[in-house]
Design a protein around this motif. Sequence first.
Motif, PDB file in Angstrom:
ATOM      1  N   MET B 173      -7.391 -64.371 105.231  1.00 36.34           N
ATOM      2  CA  MET B 173      -7.033 -63.422 104.177  1.00 36.34           C
ATOM      3  C   MET B 173      -7.560 -62.023 104.504  1.00 36.34           C
ATOM      4  SD  MET B 173      -5.220 -62.996 101.649  1.00 36.34           S
ATOM      5  CE  MET B 173      -4.678 -64.485 100.858  1.00 36.34           C
ATOM      6  N   ILE B 174      -8.547 -61.940 105.412  1.00 38.55           N
ATOM      7  CA  ILE B 174      -9.051 -60.621 105.829  1.00 38.55           C
ATOM      8  C   ILE B 174      -8.283 -60.133 107.065  1.00 38.55           C
ATOM      9  CG2 ILE B 174     -11.065 -59.358 106.708  1.00 38.55           C
ATOM     10  CD1 ILE B 174     -12.803 -61.373 105.066  1.00 38.55           C
ATOM     11  N   LYS B 175      -8.198 -60.996 108.095  1.00 39.73           N
ATOM     12  CA  LYS B 175      -7.620 -60.561 109.370  1.00 39.73           C
ATOM     13  C   LYS B 175      -6.182 -61.053 109.585  1.00 39.73           C
ATOM     14  CE  LYS B 175     -12.083 -60.137 111.658  1.00 39.73           C
ATOM     15  NZ  LYS B 175     -12.956 -60.618 112.735  1.00 39.73           N
ATOM     16  N   GLY B 176      -5.769 -62.039 108.789  1.00 40.76           N
ATOM     17  CA  GLY B 176      -4.380 -62.479 108.865  1.00 40.76           C
ATOM     18  C   GLY B 176      -4.120 -63.715 109.706  1.00 40.76           C
ATOM     19  N   TRP B 177      -5.086 -64.143 110.514  1.00 36.34           N
ATOM     20  CA  TRP B 177      -4.796 -65.234 111.442  1.00 36.34           C
ATOM     21  C   TRP B 177      -5.829 -66.362 111.373  1.00 36.34           C
ATOM     22  CZ3 TRP B 177      -9.000 -65.860 114.594  1.00 36.34           C
ATOM     23  CH2 TRP B 177      -9.807 -64.749 114.818  1.00 36.34           C
ATOM     24  N   MET B 178      -5.406 -67.519 111.852  1.00 35.97           N
ATOM     25  CA  MET B 178      -6.341 -68.610 112.138  1.00 35.97           C
ATOM     26  C   MET B 178      -6.055 -69.061 113.574  1.00 35.97           C
ATOM     27  SD  MET B 178      -4.672 -71.683 109.730  1.00 35.97           S
ATOM     28  CE  MET B 178      -6.028 -71.586 108.647  1.00 35.97           C
ATOM     29  N   THR B 179      -7.003 -69.744 114.179  1.00 33.66           N
ATOM     30  CA  THR B 179      -6.773 -70.185 115.554  1.00 33.66           C
ATOM     31  C   THR B 179      -5.897 -71.435 115.541  1.00 33.66           C
ATOM     32  OG1 THR B 179      -8.691 -71.631 115.596  1.00 33.66           O
ATOM     33  CG2 THR B 179      -9.054 -69.348 116.254  1.00 33.66           C
ATOM     34  N   ARG B 180      -5.308 -71.733 116.679  1.00 32.76           N
ATOM     35  CA  ARG B 180      -4.486 -72.936 116.804  1.00 32.76           C
ATOM     36  C   ARG B 180      -5.326 -74.176 116.469  1.00 32.76           C
ATOM     37  NH1 ARG B 180       0.637 -73.445 116.426  1.00 32.76           N
ATOM     38  NH2 ARG B 180       1.173 -71.965 118.050  1.00 32.76           N
ATOM     39  N   GLU B 181      -6.600 -74.154 116.915  1.00 33.64           N
ATOM     40  CA  GLU B 181      -7.504 -75.274 116.666  1.00 33.64           C
ATOM     41  C   GLU B 181      -7.761 -75.443 115.160  1.00 33.64           C
ATOM     42  OE1 GLU B 181      -8.553 -77.505 118.747  1.00 33.64           O
ATOM     43  OE2 GLU B 181      -9.727 -78.506 117.182  1.00 33.64           O
ATOM     44  N   GLU B 182      -7.966 -74.304 114.487  1.00 33.75           N
ATOM     45  CA  GLU B 182      -8.187 -74.359 113.024  1.00 33.75           C
ATOM     46  C   GLU B 182      -6.932 -74.849 112.311  1.00 33.75           C
ATOM     47  OE1 GLU B 182     -11.465 -70.748 112.622  1.00 33.75           O
ATOM     48  OE2 GLU B 182      -9.328 -70.313 112.477  1.00 33.75           O
ATOM     49  N   GLU B 183      -5.790 -74.437 112.792  1.00 30.50           N
ATOM     50  CA  GLU B 183      -4.537 -74.883 112.188  1.00 30.50           C
ATOM     51  C   GLU B 183      -4.403 -76.414 112.341  1.00 30.50           C
ATOM     52  OE1 GLU B 183      -0.802 -74.243 114.052  1.00 30.50           O
ATOM     53  OE2 GLU B 183       0.120 -73.538 112.207  1.00 30.50           O
ATOM     54  N   ARG B 184      -4.794 -76.879 113.533  1.00 26.54           N
ATOM     55  CA  ARG B 184      -4.745 -78.323 113.799  1.00 26.54           C
ATOM     56  C   ARG B 184      -5.696 -79.064 112.853  1.00 26.54           C
ATOM     57  NH1 ARG B 184      -3.541 -78.408 119.199  1.00 26.54           N
ATOM     58  NH2 ARG B 184      -5.448 -77.295 119.648  1.00 26.54           N
ATOM     59  N   GLU B 185      -6.868 -78.447 112.645  1.00 25.04           N
ATOM     60  CA  GLU B 185      -7.886 -79.041 111.752  1.00 25.04           C
ATOM     61  C   GLU B 185      -7.375 -79.084 110.309  1.00 25.04           C
ATOM     62  OE1 GLU B 185     -12.168 -77.599 110.173  1.00 25.04           O
ATOM     63  OE2 GLU B 185     -11.731 -77.138 112.268  1.00 25.04           O
ATOM     64  N   HIS B 186      -6.684 -77.990 109.903  1.00 25.69           N
ATOM     65  CA  HIS B 186      -6.163 -77.895 108.542  1.00 25.69           C
ATOM     66  C   HIS B 186      -5.035 -78.910 108.317  1.00 25.69           C
ATOM     67  CE1 HIS B 186      -4.440 -76.121 104.877  1.00 25.69           C
ATOM     68  NE2 HIS B 186      -3.278 -76.134 105.500  1.00 25.69           N
ATOM     69  N   PHE B 187      -4.103 -78.969 109.277  1.00 22.53           N
ATOM     70  CA  PHE B 187      -2.921 -79.803 109.094  1.00 22.53           C
ATOM     71  C   PHE B 187      -3.095 -81.227 109.618  1.00 22.53           C
ATOM     72  CE2 PHE B 187      -0.953 -75.509 109.163  1.00 22.53           C
ATOM     73  CZ  PHE B 187      -0.528 -75.512 107.853  1.00 22.53           C
ATOM     74  N   GLY B 188      -4.094 -81.441 110.477  1.00 23.49           N
ATOM     75  CA  GLY B 188      -4.373 -82.792 110.935  1.00 23.49           C
ATOM     76  C   GLY B 188      -3.628 -83.195 112.186  1.00 23.49           C
ATOM     77  N   THR B 189      -2.554 -82.476 112.530  1.00 18.95           N
ATOM     78  CA  THR B 189      -1.792 -82.841 113.726  1.00 18.95           C
ATOM     79  C   THR B 189      -1.505 -81.592 114.550  1.00 18.95           C
ATOM     80  OG1 THR B 189       0.229 -82.561 112.469  1.00 18.95           O
ATOM     81  CG2 THR B 189      -0.604 -84.814 112.690  1.00 18.95           C
ATOM     82  N   PRO B 190      -1.361 -81.705 115.839  1.00 20.77           N
ATOM     83  CA  PRO B 190      -1.017 -80.522 116.635  1.00 20.77           C
ATOM     84  C   PRO B 190       0.345 -79.976 116.216  1.00 20.77           C
ATOM     85  CG  PRO B 190      -1.523 -82.414 118.030  1.00 20.77           C
ATOM     86  CD  PRO B 190      -1.432 -82.923 116.664  1.00 20.77           C
ATOM     87  N   GLN B 191       0.492 -78.645 116.257  1.00 16.78           N
ATOM     88  CA  GLN B 191       1.777 -78.061 115.854  1.00 16.78           C
ATOM     89  C   GLN B 191       2.705 -77.930 117.056  1.00 16.78           C
ATOM     90  OE1 GLN B 191       2.176 -77.400 112.409  1.00 16.78           O
ATOM     91  NE2 GLN B 191       0.447 -78.739 112.674  1.00 16.78           N
TER      92      GLN B 191
END
Lengths: 54, 191
Positions: B173-191
């Motif tokens: 919400m400050i910088k606009g991005w998350m890392t691919r690893e964080e996205e994987r952690e959030h969603f549970g599966t690789p994108q």
Amino acid sequence: MDLFRVGHDVYGQRVLEGISWNLVPYAVGIAAVVIVAHLIWRLIRGPKKGAQRG
Amino acid sequence: MAEERVERHKGVDRLFHWLTAAAVLTLMTTGLLPALGVWKFDWVVIHWSVGIFLVLLVLFHTIRALFWQKLKCMFAMSPAEITGKKVTKYSVAQKLMHHAMTLMVLAAVITGCLMLMKMDTPLWKRDPYTLSQATWGVIYVIHGAAAVSAITLVFLHVYFAILPEKRMYLRAMIKGWMTREEEREHFGTPQ
């Protein structure tokens, strides 16, 4: 506990003036209870596993 | 090697979020502190000016959400999401927080606009007699209830934003991005 602030108009009739400001500590209290409950639940639960994206 | 970044929030949405946060906090400060007798100052002009700014922000967000964003992204909630089997861009908790904030802000903004009828401003003259005393009472109650519920919601929103495991959302919400690893952690599966 009063939920509302009530006053009187120029004819002496009761008029609603708004919500009671005595409710403010309850609003803070509800937030504190939820936060403490979540902290306890977080400690008991441990690390969270990921879910599947849809 | 630099970590791969995934855009989560566009700049315009982040700007909207932080301007709304500043407006809501200013309105809470100028509305609640004098009412509680904590800090007495000439709060009325600041309050209604920032209130009008919040109305403009709400209109902007509504138009942007309707025509440039996917409403489903925030408003759809499937049983699989509720049971935690599936995660979309926003979690169930994030959606519920958004809906609670929306209700609170809309209640405050609509009643606040009506209350402007009781004020002299450079743009219009006061006319407090359009509505009955009883109706004004209900309007004050709704405005006050929105203000009081804002206290709970802001505390909870800030608490969940600063939790270590949720820090990626705050950064997004400050910088606009998350890392691919964080996205994987959030969603549970690789994108």
